[in-house]
Design a protein around this motif. Structure first.
Motif, mmCIF file in Angstrom:
data_model
loop_
_atom_site.group_PDB
_atom_site.id
_atom_site.type_symbol
_atom_site.label_atom_id
_atom_site.label_comp_id
_atom_site.label_asym_id
_atom_site.label_seq_id
_atom_site.Cartn_x
_atom_site.Cartn_y
_atom_site.Cartn_z
ATOM 1 N N GLY A 152 0.830 -1.206 0.000
ATOM 2 C CA GLY A 152 0.000 0.000 0.000
ATOM 3 C C GLY A 152 0.859 1.248 0.000
ATOM 4 O O GLY A 152 2.009 1.236 -0.476
ATOM 5 N N PRO A 153 0.313 2.352 0.510
ATOM 6 C CA PRO A 153 -0.960 2.504 1.219
ATOM 7 C C PRO A 153 -2.173 2.526 0.288
ATOM 8 O O PRO A 153 -2.067 2.837 -0.891
ATOM 9 C CB PRO A 153 -0.806 3.834 1.950
ATOM 10 C CG PRO A 153 0.195 4.597 1.140
ATOM 11 C CD PRO A 153 1.109 3.600 0.513
ATOM 12 N N VAL A 154 -3.327 2.181 0.875
ATOM 13 C CA VAL A 154 -4.605 2.188 0.177
ATOM 14 C C VAL A 154 -5.608 2.974 1.004
ATOM 15 O O VAL A 154 -5.473 3.066 2.225
ATOM 16 C CB VAL A 154 -5.117 0.755 -0.055
ATOM 17 C CG1 VAL A 154 -4.185 -0.018 -0.949
ATOM 18 C CG2 VAL A 154 -5.300 0.029 1.271
ATOM 19 N N PRO A 155 -6.615 3.566 0.364
ATOM 20 C CA PRO A 155 -7.626 4.318 1.125
ATOM 21 C C PRO A 155 -8.460 3.395 2.007
ATOM 22 O O PRO A 155 -8.764 2.257 1.636
ATOM 23 C CB PRO A 155 -8.483 4.978 0.041
ATOM 24 C CG PRO A 155 -7.670 4.898 -1.206
ATOM 25 C CD PRO A 155 -6.819 3.683 -1.087
ATOM 26 N N LEU A 156 -8.818 3.888 3.182
ATOM 27 C CA LEU A 156 -9.720 3.181 4.074
ATOM 28 C C LEU A 156 -11.147 3.660 3.851
ATOM 29 O O LEU A 156 -11.355 4.822 3.498
ATOM 30 C CB LEU A 156 -9.329 3.412 5.542
ATOM 31 C CG LEU A 156 -8.062 2.726 6.043
ATOM 32 C CD1 LEU A 156 -7.745 3.181 7.455
ATOM 33 C CD2 LEU A 156 -8.206 1.220 5.999
ATOM 34 N N PRO A 157 -12.127 2.802 4.042
ATOM 35 C CA PRO A 157 -13.518 3.262 3.912
ATOM 36 C C PRO A 157 -13.813 4.383 4.912
ATOM 37 O O PRO A 157 -13.394 4.319 6.071
ATOM 38 C CB PRO A 157 -14.338 2.005 4.214
ATOM 39 C CG PRO A 157 -13.405 0.862 3.981
ATOM 40 C CD PRO A 157 -12.039 1.356 4.320
ATOM 41 N N VAL A 158 -14.528 5.382 4.467
ATOM 42 C CA VAL A 158 -14.867 6.511 5.326
ATOM 43 C C VAL A 158 -15.983 6.096 6.278
ATOM 44 O O VAL A 158 -16.998 5.531 5.858
ATOM 45 C CB VAL A 158 -15.297 7.735 4.488
ATOM 46 C CG1 VAL A 158 -15.695 8.893 5.387
ATOM 47 C CG2 VAL A 158 -14.173 8.141 3.547
ATOM 48 N N THR A 159 -15.780 6.361 7.556
ATOM 49 C CA THR A 159 -16.786 6.043 8.561
ATOM 50 C C THR A 159 -17.901 7.077 8.512
ATOM 51 O O THR A 159 -17.637 8.273 8.703
ATOM 52 C CB THR A 159 -16.167 6.011 9.963
ATOM 53 O OG1 THR A 159 -15.083 5.079 9.980
ATOM 54 C CG2 THR A 159 -17.202 5.607 10.999
ATOM 55 N N PRO A 160 -19.148 6.682 8.246
ATOM 56 C CA PRO A 160 -20.233 7.666 8.208
ATOM 57 C C PRO A 160 -20.449 8.306 9.572
ATOM 58 O O PRO A 160 -20.243 7.672 10.617
ATOM 59 C CB PRO A 160 -21.451 6.837 7.778
ATOM 60 C CG PRO A 160 -20.888 5.584 7.184
ATOM 61 C CD PRO A 160 -19.603 5.331 7.890
ATOM 62 N N ALA A 161 -20.836 9.553 9.567
ATOM 63 C CA ALA A 161 -21.098 10.265 10.814
ATOM 64 C C ALA A 161 -22.291 9.649 11.527
ATOM 65 O O ALA A 161 -23.280 9.267 10.908
ATOM 66 C CB ALA A 161 -21.355 11.742 10.523
ATOM 67 N N GLY A 162 -22.170 9.540 12.830
ATOM 68 C CA GLY A 162 -23.253 8.995 13.632
ATOM 69 C C GLY A 162 -23.254 7.497 13.775
ATOM 70 O O GLY A 162 -24.082 6.947 14.509
ATOM 71 N N ARG A 163 -22.330 6.805 13.109
ATOM 72 C CA ARG A 163 -22.271 5.348 13.220
ATOM 73 C C ARG A 163 -21.059 4.958 14.044
ATOM 74 O O ARG A 163 -20.041 5.656 14.059
ATOM 75 C CB ARG A 163 -22.199 4.698 11.838
ATOM 76 C CG ARG A 163 -23.420 4.949 10.981
ATOM 77 C CD ARG A 163 -23.349 4.194 9.679
ATOM 78 N NE ARG A 163 -23.277 2.752 9.884
ATOM 79 C CZ ARG A 163 -23.204 1.874 8.888
ATOM 80 N NH1 ARG A 163 -23.179 2.296 7.629
ATOM 81 N NH2 ARG A 163 -23.151 0.586 9.138
ATOM 82 N N PRO A 164 -21.129 3.843 14.771
ATOM 83 C CA PRO A 164 -19.980 3.436 15.593
ATOM 84 C C PRO A 164 -18.765 3.125 14.734
ATOM 85 O O PRO A 164 -18.887 2.560 13.642
ATOM 86 C CB PRO A 164 -20.493 2.180 16.324
ATOM 87 C CG PRO A 164 -21.636 1.687 15.497
ATOM 88 C CD PRO A 164 -22.253 2.904 14.882
ATOM 89 N N ARG A 165 -17.601 3.496 15.236
ATOM 90 C CA ARG A 165 -16.370 3.303 14.487
ATOM 91 C C ARG A 165 -15.753 1.965 14.847
ATOM 92 O O ARG A 165 -15.612 1.628 16.025
ATOM 93 C CB ARG A 165 -15.383 4.434 14.802
ATOM 94 C CG ARG A 165 -14.120 4.396 13.967
ATOM 95 C CD ARG A 165 -13.230 5.586 14.294
ATOM 96 N NE ARG A 165 -12.717 5.512 15.647
ATOM 97 C CZ ARG A 165 -11.943 6.446 16.203
ATOM 98 N NH1 ARG A 165 -11.646 7.522 15.524
ATOM 99 N NH2 ARG A 165 -11.516 6.306 17.427
ATOM 100 N N ARG A 166 -15.385 1.196 13.829
ATOM 101 C CA ARG A 166 -14.726 -0.074 14.066
ATOM 102 C C ARG A 166 -13.286 0.159 14.486
ATOM 103 O O ARG A 166 -12.682 1.190 14.177
ATOM 104 C CB ARG A 166 -14.753 -0.933 12.802
ATOM 105 C CG ARG A 166 -16.138 -1.338 12.353
ATOM 106 C CD ARG A 166 -16.059 -2.164 11.083
ATOM 107 N NE ARG A 166 -15.262 -3.363 11.276
ATOM 108 C CZ ARG A 166 -14.879 -4.158 10.289
ATOM 109 N NH1 ARG A 166 -15.200 -3.859 9.040
ATOM 110 N NH2 ARG A 166 -14.170 -5.234 10.536
#
Length: 715
Positions: free
Chosen positions: A646-660
């Motif tokens: 990589g590096p590779v992009p990470l999925p964007v965490t939507p606002a208001g949802r729990p972060r993994r």
């Protein structure tokens, strides 16, 4: 003044003398000023060993070292190695008066050792306060914390925050009970079901240090077997530590230990216990009043004296991975403890992880298993429903449940409760061969392929585009996305069986037990309650939702969750049946049908060894904003054998949802790079990453960069 005094005296004339004495004493204490930490300017130093080496509670890596302080004579008696202290930290060299450094903010720390003189040539600041004379940090615990910090490229202060609970004055003032004499050695009991079970207990009872990977038989006896291993260790005059995934498992082992040994011989350490209770239990262990501990991952650092056995149950559970820096795994911490204390080690579970198979493959541990005849006698009957069966099944297309599942539910409800396991929502799809369902992987690094657009097929690890993919198993060229998400089966089952109660167990409410009466129990993986007498049947629905996760451990984790649910079902001789909706030809499904998790783990280990996957290789992840990750990779001095993916992009965490764990903050665009090294160079990789991160924090980098050793979710 005289009138006020007169009113006061008159108002108190009717009070009894004892009450007046209490009031006067309370007023006297309230007026007495509280002692504040002092800089001890001009105070005489201790005559013997006047230098204290202190670990300050600063988690930043560039301050991961000891600092020397002068010991005032008034603190000489209490300033012993292992106590909590407060020191002034942050004063410069120019703030010196009468040969002593002054200023700086007060900060907590641990006194590590006393010295006759310091290596530091400048003036020393003095200890400001000994918080408590209780010696909470032993030499063994300090050595373990240092080993964990080096293993995970973290700071010693961060590890000690996980290892030593916060102080509670009321708990500290209470004396711990006197230790009980060692109990007699227990009978083997259910350990006789395993070929080497009685010999394992006998070795523990006679002071040995056996190391075993235990594949437990299905059923509820695992907690009693753990309790007997603890009792055998206590019989030898040594201590034992058991780490389990969650509070429900803690309660079962706690009940088994109480039934076998009585009260007062073990302590329970969990993070959700109150601060006073947890600290009191921890102190009882530290003082030697209790020699046995059972708890969640919060107990992996428990200061058990004369440790004779460390045990971990279900090491593949996500709960064993600590989420606070430096994010150690309970299994790895207990492995370090077994090597440091030269004690016994027991890794158990209904399933078997690849790490457990590696311990046996290298000869570090011995297998502790039952014969195939006993396994078949204890396991339920497992039946499968694949894609071709679903395509031919009219009921499955109409109600999204196959006919075989309906029949199993109907028959099971005649004899008891039926468990229905539904995968959690939110699993991300990955690509697989449309013909044989083999996962699609990158030709360069063997990472999972992801389809981000109609014609955009890329590797989730190294980011390379894949244009001419073909399946190495069957030669096919077509790809498909795996099935995603959970079905709403509770309502459908409720309508199909209106006279049967439907119970749910999941994130909002996790049930511990359910009665043995007929009922439908719909549960997410890991939240299955225990049924009285066992379940009559179980449905494992939407197997693709777990097998299709974009993770290296998808197959292993799916098998572990399936077996954990199927282990709660009655044996085949008692009519127990399990129906799994997944392609029968896949390796995890076949391992479930044969009830052979060990064979599955051994084959996974061999395959990962050929491809250079963990745990055969060591891997680290570096994540953060793109420019910060690129700058970090340029600065770090990696071992020559290291490979950067990589590096590779990470999925964007939507606002208001729990972060993994490991995911970027909501709304931020981060990138991640994976660094892979061959066996034997993991320590060099951790040291290089730690040095680079320490240099970065010393310069005051604004953008965050997260470094994690052996991340559990690498894709």
């Amino acid at each position: 003044m005289s009138s006020e005094n007169g009113q006061r005296d008159g108002g108190a004339q009717g009070a009894p003398p004892e009450q007046l004495a209490l009031i006067r004493e309370s007023v006297r204490r309230a007026k007495a000023p509280r002692a504040k930490p002092r800089t001890w300017r001009g105070a005489a130093l201790a005559g013997n060993l006047p230098v204290a080496r202190v670990l300050v509670d600063k988690g930043v890596l560039h301050l991961d070292r000891y600092f020397d302080y002068a010991v005032p004579e008034e603190l000489d008696a209490d300033a012993q190695p292992g106590v909590r202290v407060r020191v002034r930290f942050g004063a410069g060299r120019h703030r010196v008066r009468e040969g002593r450094r002054e200023g700086g903010g007060l900060i907590d720390g641990f006194l590590v050792e006393r010295l006759a003189e310091s290596d530091y040539s400048g003036p020393l600041a003095a200890l400001a306060q000994v918080v408590s004379p209780e010696r909470v940090l032993s030499e063994e615990l300090l050595g373990l914390a240092r080993a964990v910090a080096d293993r995970y490229a973290g700071s010693l202060a961060d590890v000690l925050q996980l290892a030593v609970p916060p102080r509670n004055a009321r708990a500290e003032k209470r004396p711990s009970p006197d230790p009980l004499p060692p109990p007699p050695a227990p009978a083997p009991g259910p350990w006789e079901r395993y070929e080497q079970g009685p010999a394992f207990l006998e070795s523990l009872a006679t002071g040995g240090a056996p190391r075993a990977v235990w594949n437990a038989l299905p059923g509820p006896l695992w907690s009693e077997e753990l309790a007997r291993a603890v009792a055998a260790t206590l019989a030898s005059g040594r201590g034992a530590l058991v780490v389990v995934p969650d509070g429900r498992a803690v309660a079962r082992v706690d009940a088994a230990l109480t039934e076998l040994l009585g009260r007062g011989r073990h302590a329970v350490l969990t993070a959700d216990a109150g601060p006073e209770k947890r600290y009191a239990q921890w102190l009882a262990v530290r003082r030697g009043s209790v020699r046995a501990v059972v708890g969640t991952r919060a107990a992996m650092f428990a200061p058990v004296r004369d440790l004779g056995l460390v045990a971990v149950w279900d090491d593949g559970d996500d709960s064993h991975s600590e989420q606070h820096a430096p994010q150690p795994h309970a299994r790895e911490v207990l492995l370090l403890r077994a090597a440091q204390d030269k004690c016994g080690f027991l890794l158990g579970g209904w399933s078997c992880t690849v790490e457990a198979a590696q311990l046996v493959d290298t000869g570090w541990a011995r297998p502790l298993v039952a014969t195939r005849e006993r396994v078949r006698a204890a396991a339920p009957l497992v039946r499968t429903v694949g894609d071709q069966d679903l395509a031919r099944d009219e009921a499955a297309r109409a109600a999204r449940l196959p006919t075989l599942a309906w029949q199993a539910v109907r028959e099971g409800l005649r004899h008891g409760p039926v468990l229905v396991q539904v995968p959690r929502r939110g699993y991300v799809p990955r690509m697989a061969c449309a013909a044989c369902r083999a996962p699609a992987r990158c030709r360069h690094c063997s990472g999972p392929l992801e389809a981000r657009g109609a014609d955009d097929l890329r590797c989730g690890w190294c980011g390379r585009e894949e244009s001419g993919w073909h399946c190495p198993e069957c030669g096919g060229f077509r790809l498909r996305a795996q099935v995603v998400g959970a079905r709403r089966t509770a309502e459908e089952l409720g309508r199909a069986f209106p006279a049967v109660p439907v119970r749910t167990s999941g994130r909002e409410q996790v049930l511990d037990t359910v009665p043995g009466a007929p009922a439908l129990v719909v549960s997410t993986p890991g939240a299955e309650p225990v049924a009285e007498g066992g379940y009559a049947a179980a449905l494992l629905l939407d197997g693709w939702a777990m097998l299709g996760r974009p993770d290296l451990r998808a197959g292993e984790d799916a098998l572990r969750r399936w077996i954990a649910a199927a282990a709660l079902v009655r044996p085949q001789s008692a009519g127990g049946t399990v129906v799994v909706v997944a392609e029968p030809t896949l390796r995890p499904v076949q391992a479930l049908v044969r009830w052979d998790p060990v064979g599955h783990a051994v084959r996974e280990l061999a395959e990962r060894g050929e491809l250079g996957f963990p745990p055969v290789s060591r891997m680290a992840s570096v994540s953060g904003p793109g420019p910060a990750v690129a700058a970090f990779l340029r600065a770090v001095a990696l071992p020559p054998s290291a490979e950067v993916l990589g590096p590779v992009p990470l999925p964007v965490t939507p606002a208001g949802r729990p972060r993994r764990p490991g995911a970027p903050p909501p709304g931020e665009e981060w990138e991640r790079a994976l660094i892979r090294v061959p066996p034997g160079t993991g320590a060099a990789l951790a040291g290089a990453l730690k040095a680079a991160q320490a240099a970065r924090t010393a310069r005051g980098g604004d953008e965050p960069v997260w470094v994690r050793i052996d991340p559990p979710d690498i894709g």
